[in-house]
Scaffold this motif. Structure first.
Motif, PDB file in Angstrom:
ATOM      1  N   ASP A  34     -12.294  12.162  63.841  1.00  0.00           N
ATOM      2  CA  ASP A  34     -13.040  13.176  64.602  1.00  0.00           C
ATOM      3  C   ASP A  34     -14.179  13.719  63.748  1.00  0.00           C
ATOM      4  O   ASP A  34     -15.308  13.891  64.233  1.00  0.00           O
ATOM      5  CB  ASP A  34     -12.125  14.338  65.010  1.00  0.00           C
ATOM      6  N   ALA A  35     -13.907  13.995  62.481  1.00  0.00           N
ATOM      7  CA  ALA A  35     -14.935  14.546  61.584  1.00  0.00           C
ATOM      8  C   ALA A  35     -16.048  13.534  61.332  1.00  0.00           C
ATOM      9  O   ALA A  35     -17.229  13.899  61.313  1.00  0.00           O
ATOM     10  CB  ALA A  35     -14.299  14.973  60.266  1.00  0.00           C
ATOM     11  N   LEU A  36     -15.691  12.275  61.155  1.00  0.00           N
ATOM     12  CA  LEU A  36     -16.717  11.252  60.902  1.00  0.00           C
ATOM     13  C   LEU A  36     -17.628  11.091  62.120  1.00  0.00           C
ATOM     14  O   LEU A  36     -18.846  10.953  61.977  1.00  0.00           O
ATOM     15  CB  LEU A  36     -16.046   9.924  60.541  1.00  0.00           C
ATOM     16  N   ILE A  37     -17.047  11.123  63.288  1.00  0.00           N
ATOM     17  CA  ILE A  37     -17.858  11.027  64.509  1.00  0.00           C
ATOM     18  C   ILE A  37     -18.751  12.268  64.627  1.00  0.00           C
ATOM     19  O   ILE A  37     -19.931  12.165  64.999  1.00  0.00           O
ATOM     20  CB  ILE A  37     -16.950  10.852  65.747  1.00  0.00           C
ATOM     21  N   TRP A  38     -18.217  13.447  64.277  1.00  0.00           N
ATOM     22  CA  TRP A  38     -19.018  14.689  64.316  1.00  0.00           C
ATOM     23  C   TRP A  38     -20.193  14.572  63.341  1.00  0.00           C
ATOM     24  O   TRP A  38     -21.322  14.944  63.677  1.00  0.00           O
ATOM     25  CB  TRP A  38     -18.127  15.877  63.965  1.00  0.00           C
ATOM     26  N   ILE A  39     -19.942  14.057  62.148  1.00  0.00           N
ATOM     27  CA  ILE A  39     -21.014  13.906  61.153  1.00  0.00           C
ATOM     28  C   ILE A  39     -22.104  12.979  61.696  1.00  0.00           C
ATOM     29  O   ILE A  39     -23.297  13.263  61.592  1.00  0.00           O
ATOM     30  CB  ILE A  39     -20.452  13.386  59.822  1.00  0.00           C
ATOM     31  N   ARG A  40     -21.691  11.860  62.280  1.00  0.00           N
ATOM     32  CA  ARG A  40     -22.696  10.926  62.828  1.00  0.00           C
ATOM     33  C   ARG A  40     -23.504  11.574  63.949  1.00  0.00           C
ATOM     34  O   ARG A  40     -24.689  11.327  64.091  1.00  0.00           O
ATOM     35  CB  ARG A  40     -22.018   9.659  63.347  1.00  0.00           C
ATOM     36  N   THR A  41     -22.871  12.400  64.724  1.00  0.00           N
ATOM     37  CA  THR A  41     -23.551  13.028  65.864  1.00  0.00           C
ATOM     38  C   THR A  41     -24.451  14.186  65.427  1.00  0.00           C
ATOM     39  O   THR A  41     -25.566  14.335  65.938  1.00  0.00           O
ATOM     40  CB  THR A  41     -22.503  13.553  66.870  1.00  0.00           C
ATOM     41  N   HIS A  42     -23.975  14.990  64.464  1.00  0.00           N
ATOM     42  CA  HIS A  42     -24.673  16.250  64.144  1.00  0.00           C
ATOM     43  C   HIS A  42     -25.382  16.269  62.796  1.00  0.00           C
ATOM     44  O   HIS A  42     -26.221  17.137  62.565  1.00  0.00           O
ATOM     45  CB  HIS A  42     -23.668  17.407  64.185  1.00  0.00           C
ATOM     46  N   ARG A  43     -25.045  15.376  61.888  1.00  0.00           N
ATOM     47  CA  ARG A  43     -25.623  15.472  60.546  1.00  0.00           C
ATOM     48  C   ARG A  43     -26.322  14.197  60.075  1.00  0.00           C
ATOM     49  O   ARG A  43     -27.385  14.245  59.505  1.00  0.00           O
ATOM     50  CB  ARG A  43     -24.548  15.854  59.511  1.00  0.00           C
ATOM     51  N   ASP A  44     -25.677  13.045  60.247  1.00  0.00           N
ATOM     52  CA  ASP A  44     -26.240  11.831  59.659  1.00  0.00           C
ATOM     53  C   ASP A  44     -25.868  10.598  60.488  1.00  0.00           C
ATOM     54  O   ASP A  44     -24.797  10.018  60.289  1.00  0.00           O
ATOM     55  CB  ASP A  44     -25.724  11.675  58.220  1.00  0.00           C
ATOM     56  N   PRO A  45     -26.750  10.196  61.397  1.00  0.00           N
ATOM     57  CA  PRO A  45     -26.433   9.050  62.262  1.00  0.00           C
ATOM     58  C   PRO A  45     -26.382   7.726  61.502  1.00  0.00           C
ATOM     59  O   PRO A  45     -25.951   6.714  62.067  1.00  0.00           O
ATOM     60  CB  PRO A  45     -27.568   9.049  63.288  1.00  0.00           C
ATOM     61  N   SER A  46     -26.799   7.737  60.228  1.00  0.00           N
ATOM     62  CA  SER A  46     -26.777   6.485  59.464  1.00  0.00           C
ATOM     63  C   SER A  46     -25.418   6.216  58.821  1.00  0.00           C
ATOM     64  O   SER A  46     -25.209   5.144  58.247  1.00  0.00           O
ATOM     65  CB  SER A  46     -27.857   6.498  58.378  1.00  0.00           C
ATOM     66  N   LEU A  47     -24.484   7.164  58.891  1.00  0.00           N
ATOM     67  CA  LEU A  47     -23.168   6.960  58.284  1.00  0.00           C
ATOM     68  C   LEU A  47     -22.442   5.811  58.990  1.00  0.00           C
ATOM     69  O   LEU A  47     -22.231   5.847  60.198  1.00  0.00           O
ATOM     70  CB  LEU A  47     -22.325   8.238  58.389  1.00  0.00           C
ATOM     71  N   ALA A  48     -22.067   4.788  58.205  1.00  0.00           N
ATOM     72  CA  ALA A  48     -21.388   3.622  58.780  1.00  0.00           C
ATOM     73  C   ALA A  48     -19.879   3.837  58.780  1.00  0.00           C
ATOM     74  O   ALA A  48     -19.276   4.080  57.736  1.00  0.00           O
ATOM     75  CB  ALA A  48     -21.744   2.361  57.990  1.00  0.00           C
TER      76      ALA A  48
END
Ligand code: FES
Length: 119
Positions: A34-48
């Protein structure tokens, strides 16, 4: 609302690892995925990251290391008590960030011989 602090391994292939830290708001019961998806959505879309079934614990695609232990990100609960350290799978070639090469070597060889390069 609580805050999780995640220190996440970043980088492509064999390049030296670096870590980026993110603060993620969460409620009890939320998972590392959930946190990784939140990061991709709100902070860094480049996170693989890699996942498929979200939390059915069926696909095993979300396997990563959290604080040195291999776990499923979709079933590992977030903690507000400490910085959680997230790494790609130990002993597997890193493709990018938290995504490791998990295909069997034979499958990779056949792909190389056919001239098709992995993404
Ligand atoms: S996303 Fe399928 S097992 Fe975690």
């Amino acid at each position: 609302m609580k805050t999780a602090r995640l220190r996440i391994a970043r980088g492509i292939g064999d390049e030296p690892l670096r870590y980026d830290e993110f603060a993620v708001p969460f409620e009890d019961g939320a998972t590392v995925l959930d946190a990784l998806i939140w990061i991709r959505t709100h902070r860094d879309p480049s996170l693989a990251i890699r996942y498929s079934c979200i939390n059915a614990n069926v696909c095993k695609e979300c396997t990563i290391a959290v604080d040195g232990s291999v776990v499923y990100a979709c079933t590992t609960r977030l903690s507000a008590d400490r910085v959680m350290l997230l790494d790609p799978l130990p002993g597997k070639p890193r493709l990018r960030d938290l995504v490791s090469e998990t295909r069997p070597p034979r499958e990779r060889l056949e792909q190389r011989l056919s001239g098709h390069r992995p993404v």
